[in-house]
Design a protein around this motif. Sequence first.
Motif, PDB file in Angstrom:
ATOM      1  N   ALA A 254     -14.947   8.462  -5.586  1.00  0.00           N
ATOM      2  CA  ALA A 254     -14.655   7.814  -6.865  1.00  0.00           C
ATOM      3  C   ALA A 254     -14.988   6.318  -6.856  1.00  0.00           C
ATOM      4  N   GLY A 255     -15.420   5.791  -5.699  1.00  0.00           N
ATOM      5  CA  GLY A 255     -15.868   4.405  -5.650  1.00  0.00           C
ATOM      6  C   GLY A 255     -14.895   3.415  -5.062  1.00  0.00           C
ATOM      7  N   TYR A 256     -14.018   3.879  -4.149  1.00  0.00           N
ATOM      8  CA  TYR A 256     -13.032   2.989  -3.525  1.00  0.00           C
ATOM      9  C   TYR A 256     -13.182   3.022  -2.002  1.00  0.00           C
ATOM     10  N   GLU A 257     -12.622   2.001  -1.364  1.00  0.00           N
ATOM     11  CA  GLU A 257     -12.485   1.992   0.077  1.00  0.00           C
ATOM     12  C   GLU A 257     -11.016   1.797   0.421  1.00  0.00           C
ATOM     13  N   LYS A 258     -10.564   2.429   1.492  1.00  0.00           N
ATOM     14  CA  LYS A 258      -9.166   2.303   1.877  1.00  0.00           C
ATOM     15  C   LYS A 258      -8.901   0.935   2.488  1.00  0.00           C
ATOM     16  N   VAL A 259      -7.801   0.313   2.062  1.00  0.00           N
ATOM     17  CA  VAL A 259      -7.377  -0.964   2.605  1.00  0.00           C
ATOM     18  C   VAL A 259      -6.285  -0.755   3.648  1.00  0.00           C
ATOM     19  N   ASP A 260      -5.263   0.037   3.293  1.00  0.00           N
ATOM     20  CA  ASP A 260      -4.159   0.259   4.218  1.00  0.00           C
ATOM     21  C   ASP A 260      -3.327   1.450   3.753  1.00  0.00           C
ATOM     22  N   ARG A 261      -2.526   1.974   4.671  1.00  0.00           N
ATOM     23  CA  ARG A 261      -1.628   3.102   4.345  1.00  0.00           C
ATOM     24  C   ARG A 261      -0.292   2.871   5.039  1.00  0.00           C
ATOM     25  N   PHE A 262       0.788   3.159   4.317  1.00  0.00           N
ATOM     26  CA  PHE A 262       2.130   2.955   4.834  1.00  0.00           C
ATOM     27  C   PHE A 262       2.980   4.206   4.621  1.00  0.00           C
ATOM     28  N   GLY A 263       4.077   4.269   5.357  1.00  0.00           N
ATOM     29  CA  GLY A 263       4.997   5.397   5.211  1.00  0.00           C
ATOM     30  C   GLY A 263       6.168   5.098   4.305  1.00  0.00           C
ATOM     31  N   GLY A 264       6.264   3.846   3.814  1.00  0.00           N
ATOM     32  CA  GLY A 264       7.357   3.468   2.927  1.00  0.00           C
ATOM     33  C   GLY A 264       7.080   2.143   2.264  1.00  0.00           C
ATOM     34  N   TRP A 265       7.911   1.810   1.279  1.00  0.00           N
ATOM     35  CA  TRP A 265       7.723   0.552   0.547  1.00  0.00           C
ATOM     36  C   TRP A 265       8.046  -0.667   1.402  1.00  0.00           C
ATOM     37  N   ASP A 266       8.687  -0.448   2.531  1.00  0.00           N
ATOM     38  CA  ASP A 266       8.971  -1.548   3.450  1.00  0.00           C
ATOM     39  C   ASP A 266       7.800  -1.812   4.391  1.00  0.00           C
ATOM     40  N   ARG A 267       6.679  -1.157   4.112  1.00  0.00           N
ATOM     41  CA  ARG A 267       5.450  -1.283   4.906  1.00  0.00           C
ATOM     42  C   ARG A 267       5.596  -0.708   6.310  1.00  0.00           C
ATOM     43  N   SER A 268       6.525   0.204   6.476  1.00  0.00           N
ATOM     44  CA  SER A 268       6.628   0.912   7.744  1.00  0.00           C
ATOM     45  C   SER A 268       5.373   1.758   7.930  1.00  0.00           C
ATOM     46  N   PRO A 269       4.945   2.013   9.156  1.00  0.00           N
ATOM     47  CA  PRO A 269       3.697   2.753   9.374  1.00  0.00           C
ATOM     48  C   PRO A 269       3.814   4.212   8.968  1.00  0.00           C
ATOM     49  N   PHE A 270       2.701   4.772   8.544  1.00  0.00           N
ATOM     50  CA  PHE A 270       2.632   6.204   8.255  1.00  0.00           C
ATOM     51  C   PHE A 270       2.389   6.918   9.581  1.00  0.00           C
ATOM     52  N   VAL A 271       3.361   7.739   9.987  1.00  0.00           N
ATOM     53  CA  VAL A 271       3.300   8.404  11.282  1.00  0.00           C
ATOM     54  C   VAL A 271       3.650   9.876  11.114  1.00  0.00           C
ATOM     55  N   VAL A 272       3.511  10.644  12.185  1.00  0.00           N
ATOM     56  CA  VAL A 272       3.930  12.042  12.170  1.00  0.00           C
ATOM     57  C   VAL A 272       5.408  12.099  11.800  1.00  0.00           C
ATOM     58  N   GLY A 273       5.722  12.910  10.814  1.00  0.00           N
ATOM     59  CA  GLY A 273       7.101  13.005  10.355  1.00  0.00           C
ATOM     60  C   GLY A 273       7.390  12.202   9.111  1.00  0.00           C
ATOM     61  N   SER A 274       6.453  11.323   8.703  1.00  0.00           N
ATOM     62  CA  SER A 274       6.645  10.583   7.455  1.00  0.00           C
ATOM     63  C   SER A 274       6.638  11.555   6.288  1.00  0.00           C
ATOM     64  N   HIS A 275       7.537  11.366   5.356  1.00  0.00           N
ATOM     65  CA  HIS A 275       7.645  12.281   4.229  1.00  0.00           C
ATOM     66  C   HIS A 275       6.628  11.984   3.122  1.00  0.00           C
ATOM     67  N   ARG A 276       6.075  10.791   3.136  1.00  0.00           N
ATOM     68  CA  ARG A 276       5.121  10.398   2.103  1.00  0.00           C
ATOM     69  C   ARG A 276       4.185   9.344   2.663  1.00  0.00           C
ATOM     70  N   HIS A 277       3.159   9.027   1.870  1.00  0.00           N
ATOM     71  CA  HIS A 277       2.312   7.903   2.241  1.00  0.00           C
ATOM     72  C   HIS A 277       1.945   7.120   0.988  1.00  0.00           C
ATOM     73  N   ILE A 278       1.857   5.817   1.186  1.00  0.00           N
ATOM     74  CA  ILE A 278       1.515   4.876   0.124  1.00  0.00           C
ATOM     75  C   ILE A 278       0.217   4.223   0.548  1.00  0.00           C
ATOM     76  N   THR A 279      -0.840   4.475  -0.211  1.00  0.00           N
ATOM     77  CA  THR A 279      -2.164   4.017   0.190  1.00  0.00           C
ATOM     78  C   THR A 279      -2.711   3.019  -0.818  1.00  0.00           C
ATOM     79  N   VAL A 280      -3.282   1.943  -0.305  1.00  0.00           N
ATOM     80  CA  VAL A 280      -3.915   0.934  -1.149  1.00  0.00           C
ATOM     81  C   VAL A 280      -5.427   1.053  -0.973  1.00  0.00           C
ATOM     82  N   TYR A 281      -6.123   1.206  -2.091  1.00  0.00           N
ATOM     83  CA  TYR A 281      -7.586   1.273  -2.101  1.00  0.00           C
ATOM     84  C   TYR A 281      -8.148   0.065  -2.850  1.00  0.00           C
ATOM     85  N   ARG A 282      -9.371  -0.287  -2.511  1.00  0.00           N
ATOM     86  CA  ARG A 282     -10.053  -1.390  -3.208  1.00  0.00           C
ATOM     87  C   ARG A 282     -11.295  -0.842  -3.914  1.00  0.00           C
TER      88      ARG A 282
END
Length: 245
Positions: free
Chosen positions: A215-243
């Motif tokens: 769709a024309g984006y590149e990934k900037v970062d991904r987190f496992g929570g709004w506190d910017r905790s890392p997305f790891v095995v066992g994370s219930h969700r992911h929050i991804t920022v694209y540019r």
Amino acid sequence: MPFQVNPEAYGDALSEVYDQMYPTMETPATVDFIASLVEPGARVIELGAGTGRVAIPLADKGFDVHAVEVSPLMLEKLHERDPEKKVTTIRADFTKLDLEGTFDHCYVVCNTLFMLVDPEQQIETMRKVGEYLPSGATLLVEVYDPTYFHGLTKPEFQVRHLAVDRLMVDTISVDPPNQILAEIHTTIGGGEVSTFTELSRYAWPSELDMMARIAGYEKVDRFGGWDRSPFVVGSHRHITVYRKQ
């Protein structure tokens, strides 16, 4: 397409309990996270804004917030909560955007992108909103991690306590080959029982990144929570920022 979803029916059916389904305890962290991605006063747009849980406090911070929502009942509640009309509302199906101007940022939270049960439609929605995002603008997507649900072999039941006199029983089943999760919401309270089936088409993190690239984006970062905790095995969700490229 074997699955069909009516987004207006979804919003109307759940408008009375939507705010109880998604408590506001996370809202300040959500708003602060989004605010950190753009300059003060930036022009931002939310796809599937619901009752304005995120849009209104973001507007209170001085951002120029535009909220796209197809359900008139959801918008009615948003307007009640925003009497000063700080949020610009757009009643539309966000898969068929027809907007004015450009935006510095777009955010899609609460698994809303997964409510599109066709992968091509998910890609097209990201591409379409990208028409209103100049190069360098950002897109934020919050969705659940499908690992646990993908492994379900039989229906699972969950209970949400919505209020002292109201609860919701969720019956969850999965169609792994099509990556479809069906959730039957049964609300019990006030002597009444109501049900509504919610379908979502989940994507794996790497798959979501691939769709974003198409769709024309590149990934900037991904987190496992709004506190910017890392997305790891066992994370219930992911929050991804694209540019936007």
